[in-house]
Scaffold this active site. Structure first.
Site, PDB file in Angstrom:
ATOM      1  N   LYS A   1       0.864  -1.187   0.000  1.00  0.00           N
ATOM      2  CA  LYS A   1       0.000   0.000   0.000  1.00  0.00           C
ATOM      3  C   LYS A   1       0.896   1.230   0.000  1.00  0.00           C
ATOM      4  CE  LYS A   1      -4.512   0.196   2.264  1.00  0.00           C
ATOM      5  NZ  LYS A   1      -5.186   0.218   3.572  1.00  0.00           N
TER       6      LYS A   1
HETATM    7  O1  G3P Z   1      -8.198   0.605   4.724  1.00  0.00           O
HETATM    8  C1  G3P Z   1      -8.278   1.791   5.403  1.00  0.00           C
HETATM    9  C2  G3P Z   1      -9.593   2.501   5.346  1.00  0.00           C
HETATM   10  O2  G3P Z   1     -10.613   1.629   5.128  1.00  0.00           O
HETATM   11  C3  G3P Z   1      -9.741   3.432   6.506  1.00  0.00           C
HETATM   12  O3  G3P Z   1     -10.983   3.439   7.093  1.00  0.00           O
HETATM   13  O4  G3P Z   1     -12.552   3.944   8.920  1.00  0.00           O
HETATM   14  O5  G3P Z   1     -10.146   4.624   9.152  1.00  0.00           O
HETATM   15  O6  G3P Z   1     -11.658   5.800   7.556  1.00  0.00           O
HETATM   16  P1  G3P Z   1     -11.344   4.519   8.234  1.00  0.00           P
END
Ligand code: G3P
Length: 214
Positions: free
Chosen positions: A83
């Protein structure tokens, strides 16, 4: 649609793998920080359980450092996708790594041009964060629609991972658009099969089964 689990928690990963619904996993530094297992042990353990790609984030910020970091991560297992946040340095690194056959997941995508650049650099996946856009009153799902249309217009093979999913409706809307993948937190994944009328229906059938002459 492919279902990825957005977690670094092995118990959650094993549980969803057991449902037969696990196509991949995405991790990030914030998710890894929640786990007690050392990172060097955790990632190979995750890769051994998951039948598809496991995204692991590079934390270097310049291409000359991202490339060796990504190569080292990719050596952990054949299903590692590195990533890399969308920056110009990240794009330079992506071009090199994609040329070596390493899967790159370009992350922290918040605009269609970021996704288009990542695809042109050879990224295997792009990860637009829709929940975080919704959080600041922008239309997260609108971004998915725009990226999907652009990729279709130019027949770009890069797959869209709808990320930062907050609830089941996000998954439905992503599926209606035809996004390739949703990466979903465990709590939301479990909700995808729940419905109160199903629970009521099962309860009623079981009660009536008790009245059936046998
Ligand atoms: O893979 C990372 C992404 O899904 C982050 O999610 O909930 O931290 O905005 P969030």
């Amino acid at each position: 649609m492919k279902f990825f689990l957005d977690t670094a928690n092995l118990a959650e990963i094993r549980e969803v793998a057991g449902w037969g619904m696990l196509d991949g996993v995405t991790t990030n530094p914030s998710l890894a920080a929640k786990e007690s297992q050392p990172f060097d042990e955790l990632i190979p353990a995750i890769c051994a359980v998951v039948p598809g790609p496991v995204s692991v984030e590079c934390v270097s910020e310049t291409a000359d450092r991202i490339v060796p970091e990504a190569r080292a991560l990719a050596k952990i297992a054949p299903n590692i996708a590195v990533k890399i946040p969308i920056t110009l340095e990240g794009l330079k690194a992506t071009k090199i790594l994609a040329g070596e056959g390493i899967m790159v997941n370009t992350t922290l995508i918040f605009s269609p041009t970021q996704a288009l650049f990542a695809a042109k650099a050879g990224a295997r996946f792009v990860s637009p964060f829709i929940g975080r856009l919704d959080d600041v009153s922008q239309e997260g799902m609108g971004l998915i629609q725009e990226i999907a249309t652009i990729f279709e217009n130019y027949r770009l093979a890069t797959e869209i991972i709808v990320a930062s999913i907050r609830h089941p409706r996000h998954v439905v809307d992503a599926a209606l658009i035809g996004a390739d993948i949703c990466t979903i937190p465990f709590s939301v994944m479990a909700k995808l099969v729940q419905h109160p009328l199903t629970d009521i229906g099962i309860e009623r059938f079981l009660k009536d089964w008790g009245k059936v002459k046998k």
